[in-house]
Design a protein around this motif. Structure first.
Motif, mmCIF file in Angstrom:
data_model
loop_
_atom_site.group_PDB
_atom_site.id
_atom_site.type_symbol
_atom_site.label_atom_id
_atom_site.label_comp_id
_atom_site.label_asym_id
_atom_site.label_seq_id
_atom_site.Cartn_x
_atom_site.Cartn_y
_atom_site.Cartn_z
ATOM 1 N N ARG A 88 0.847 -1.039 0.441
ATOM 2 C CA ARG A 88 -0.110 -0.149 0.145
ATOM 3 C C ARG A 88 0.765 1.668 -0.037
ATOM 4 O O ARG A 88 0.326 2.834 -0.648
ATOM 5 N N SER A 89 2.661 0.914 0.408
ATOM 6 C CA SER A 89 2.869 2.244 0.099
ATOM 7 C C SER A 89 2.588 2.889 -0.659
ATOM 8 O O SER A 89 3.450 3.523 -1.194
ATOM 9 N N SER A 90 3.359 2.105 -1.868
ATOM 10 C CA SER A 90 3.561 2.139 -3.283
ATOM 11 C C SER A 90 2.425 3.336 -4.001
ATOM 12 O O SER A 90 2.820 4.107 -4.884
ATOM 13 N N TRP A 91 1.442 3.624 -2.999
ATOM 14 C CA TRP A 91 0.287 4.812 -3.247
ATOM 15 C C TRP A 91 0.736 5.983 -2.523
ATOM 16 O O TRP A 91 -0.313 7.131 -3.154
ATOM 17 N N HIS A 96 -0.586 11.515 -2.010
ATOM 18 C CA HIS A 96 -0.548 13.097 -1.052
ATOM 19 C C HIS A 96 -0.556 14.205 -2.553
ATOM 20 O O HIS A 96 -0.808 15.353 -2.014
ATOM 21 N N THR A 97 0.065 14.094 -4.192
ATOM 22 C CA THR A 97 0.088 15.203 -4.763
ATOM 23 C C THR A 97 -1.661 15.248 -5.252
ATOM 24 O O THR A 97 -2.061 16.341 -5.193
ATOM 25 N N PHE A 98 -2.234 14.268 -4.524
ATOM 26 C CA PHE A 98 -3.671 14.451 -5.266
ATOM 27 C C PHE A 98 -4.597 15.838 -4.167
ATOM 28 O O PHE A 98 -4.979 16.540 -4.432
ATOM 29 N N LEU A 99 -4.068 15.060 -2.819
ATOM 30 C CA LEU A 99 -4.580 15.814 -1.789
ATOM 31 C C LEU A 99 -3.674 17.362 -1.870
ATOM 32 O O LEU A 99 -4.735 18.347 -1.843
ATOM 33 N N LEU A 113 -8.824 5.473 1.225
ATOM 34 C CA LEU A 113 -8.349 4.185 1.912
ATOM 35 C C LEU A 113 -6.650 3.404 0.908
ATOM 36 O O LEU A 113 -7.882 2.923 0.056
ATOM 37 N N SER A 114 -5.748 2.874 1.804
ATOM 38 C CA SER A 114 -5.115 1.866 1.003
ATOM 39 C C SER A 114 -4.643 1.097 2.201
ATOM 40 O O SER A 114 -5.044 0.998 3.457
ATOM 41 N N TYR A 115 -4.574 0.226 1.156
ATOM 42 C CA TYR A 115 -4.318 -1.501 2.744
ATOM 43 C C TYR A 115 -3.987 -2.589 2.638
ATOM 44 O O TYR A 115 -3.801 -2.673 1.046
ATOM 45 N N ASP A 116 -2.889 -3.298 2.586
ATOM 46 C CA ASP A 116 -2.374 -4.409 2.645
ATOM 47 C C ASP A 116 -3.272 -5.570 2.451
ATOM 48 O O ASP A 116 -3.595 -6.067 4.020
ATOM 49 N N ARG A 117 -3.290 -6.030 1.536
ATOM 50 C CA ARG A 117 -4.340 -7.185 1.676
ATOM 51 C C ARG A 117 -3.370 -8.810 2.456
ATOM 52 O O ARG A 117 -2.702 -8.652 2.956
ATOM 53 N N PHE A 118 -4.022 -9.450 2.875
ATOM 54 C CA PHE A 118 -3.435 -10.688 3.536
ATOM 55 C C PHE A 118 -2.284 -11.490 3.394
ATOM 56 O O PHE A 118 -2.564 -11.576 1.413
#
Length: 379
Positions: A88-91, A96-99, A113-118
Motif C-alpha cells: 500500500r505504501s506504493s500509493w 499526497h499529490t492528489f490531496l 483508503l489504501s491497505y495491504d491484503r492478507f
C-alpha cells in the motif's frame, strides 16, 4: 445519488493555516487560508470471522461538509488496490499529490483508503492458508470477500456517524491484479462501485507464455521473427515468463492465479452494474510501451526490447481495448497511455495517478460522459 452529483464546490475552512499561493487564480485573495492537509490514520483492523487476523491500512478522512458547502463525495470512499508486488505504501506519493491539488484548488475530496491484503506488506497472513509461502493459499474470490468486509468495517468505524448510509459508493484505483479484484468485486456486489481507474491491469485470461511465439511448435516459422531476434531469444523469454508469471507459480502473498482465467475469461465481459444501477465510470490506462520495453530489458528478465514491442505490448493493448466495454456507453475512456510509466504506474507516475483520479472524480460529480472509440472491440 443526488449528493454525489452536485456541481463542484469551492471549499474553505475558517481556521486553517495553509495559505493559497499567489500564482493560483481562484478568484480569492492570495492571503485566503486553505483547509489543512489531513492527517493519515495508519492502523490495523481485525476482520470479523477471520480468527483475529489483521489488515493494515492508511486512511485519510474526507474533507468536511458545511451547511452551504456540502462535500459531494461525503458518501464515497476511494480504495486503492495493490498488485502482487508493491504494498500500500506504493500509493503514498500519488495520494499526497492528489490531496495537495484538491486543497490548493479549494475543492472537496472523498475519504481515501489504501491497505495491504492478507499476506502482503504489514498485514497478517490469511489464517486459512495452508503451508508456508510462497503458496496457493487463497484466490481472488476470497480477496473480494475480505475487501467487502474490510470496507464495511472501515465505513462503520469512520463514516456512518455523520453519513448514515449502509455502505459507501466505492471508487477503486487499481494496479495489476488489483484491477481483476475490482472487476470481481463489482460483479459480486452490483450497485456498489461508482468509479474505476485501471492502471495497467493484469491480463487475467493470459498465461503470459502463449503471447510469445513457440519455436518448438510444428507450424513455427522462424522468418516471422523480428530482425535480429533468434529462436533462442524467444525460447529463453518464454521460459523466463513461465517461471515468473505463469498462473501456476505461487507467490509470497498466497494469492493464487490458477483460476483467474476461469473467473475472468474475457477482457470485455462481464458488463458491470455500478452504483445506483448504472454502469461505473471507468478509465483504462496502460503502460508506456517504450518504458515497459526498457524496464523489461534492464530488469531481471533481460527480455529483448524488440520482443516486448512486437508481442507483449500489442497483446496488453488489445486486452486494455477490451476492458473499456465492461461499462455502459460513454462511461468509459481509454485505453490511454501512462507516459513514462512501466507496469507499476503508481511507482513511476504518481502525478499521473493523481491527475487521472481528479479527472475521474470530475466525471462522477458532473455526470460527464466521454466520446470513446470502441467500434469493433470486444465484439
Amino acid at each position: 445519488m443526488n449528493s454525489l452529483i452536485a456541481g463542484p464546490t469551492k471549499f474553505h475552512e475558517d481556521d486553517c493555516r495553509l495559505k493559497l499561493p499567489a500564482n493560483i487564480d481562484s478568484g480569492k485573495s492570495s492571503e485566503e487560508e486553505l483547509q489543512p492537509f489531513p492527517d493519515a490514520e495508519i492502523s490495523s483492523i481485525a476482520l470479523e470471522n477471520r480468527n483475529g487476523a489483521k489488515i493494515h491500512y492508511t486512511y485519510y478522512p474526507a474533507s468536511p461538509s458545511k451547511p452551504l458547502r456540502p462535500n459531494p463525495f461525503a458518501k464515497s470512499l476511494v480504495v486503492f488496490l495493490n498488485g502482487l508486488i508493491l504494498p500500500r505504501s506504493s500509493w503514498d506519493n500519488g495520494i499526497h499529490t492528489f490531496l495537495e491539488k484538491r486543497i490548493t484548488a479549494q475543492l472537496p475530496y472523498p475519504a481515501l483508503l489504501s491497505y495491504d491484503r492478507f499476506g502482503q506488506g504489514d498485514s497478517d497472513r490469511d489464517p486459512n492458508d495452508q503451508g508456508d509461502p510462497p503458496c496457493h493459499g487463497h484466490d481472488c474470490v476470497s480477496a473480494v470477500h475480505d475487501l467487502k468486509q474490510f470496507t464495511l468495517q472501515i465505513w462503520k468505524e469512520h463514516l456512518t456517524a455523520s453519513n448514515p448510509v449502509n455502505f459507501p459508493a466505492l471508487i477503486f484505483v487499481c494496479n495489476s491484479i488489483g484491477c481483476a479484484i475490482a472487476r470481481l468485486f463489482a460483479q459480486a456486489y452490483p450497485g456498489t462501485v461508482l468509479g474505476l481507474l485501471f492502471l495497467d491491469s493484469v491480463m487475467a485470461n493470459s498465461d503470459f507464455v502463449s503471447m510469445w511465439p513457440d519455436p518448438d511448435a510444428e507450424n513455427f516459422d522462424p522468418t516471422t521473427l523480428p530482425p535480429g531476434v533468434s529462436e533462442k531469444d524467444v525460447r529463453d523469454t518464454r521460459e523466463k515468463y513461465r517461471v515468473m508469471f505463469h498462473p501456476s507459480v505461487p507467490n509470497m502473498e498466497g494469492l493464487t492465479r490458477r483460476n483467474l482465467a476461469t473467473l475472468l475469461p474475457d477482457a470485455h465481459l462481464p458488463v458491470l452494474e455500478g452504483y445506483n444501477g448504472e454502469g461505473p465510470f471507468l478509465t483504462v490506462a496502460g503502460h508506456d510501451w517504450e518504458t515497459f520495453a526498457d524496464q523489461s530489458f534492464t530488469g531481471s528478465l533481460h527480455t529483448p526490447r524488440l520482443l516486448t514491442m512486437t508481442y507483449a505490448n500489442p497483446a496488453w493493448q488489445k486486452y486494455n481495448e477490451g476492458l473499456v466495454w465492461i461499462t455502459e456507453g460513454a462511461k468509459a475512456i481509454g485505453p490511454i497511455i501512462a507516459v513514462g510509466c512501466g507496469h507499476f504506474v503508481q511507482k513511476d507516475g504518481p502525478g499521473f495517478v493523481s491527475d487521472e483520479l481528479v479527472s475521474l472524480l470530475d466525471r462522477v460529480v458532473n455526470r460527464v460522459e466521454q466520446v470513446s472509440e470502441r467500434d469493433g472491440v470486444g465484439e
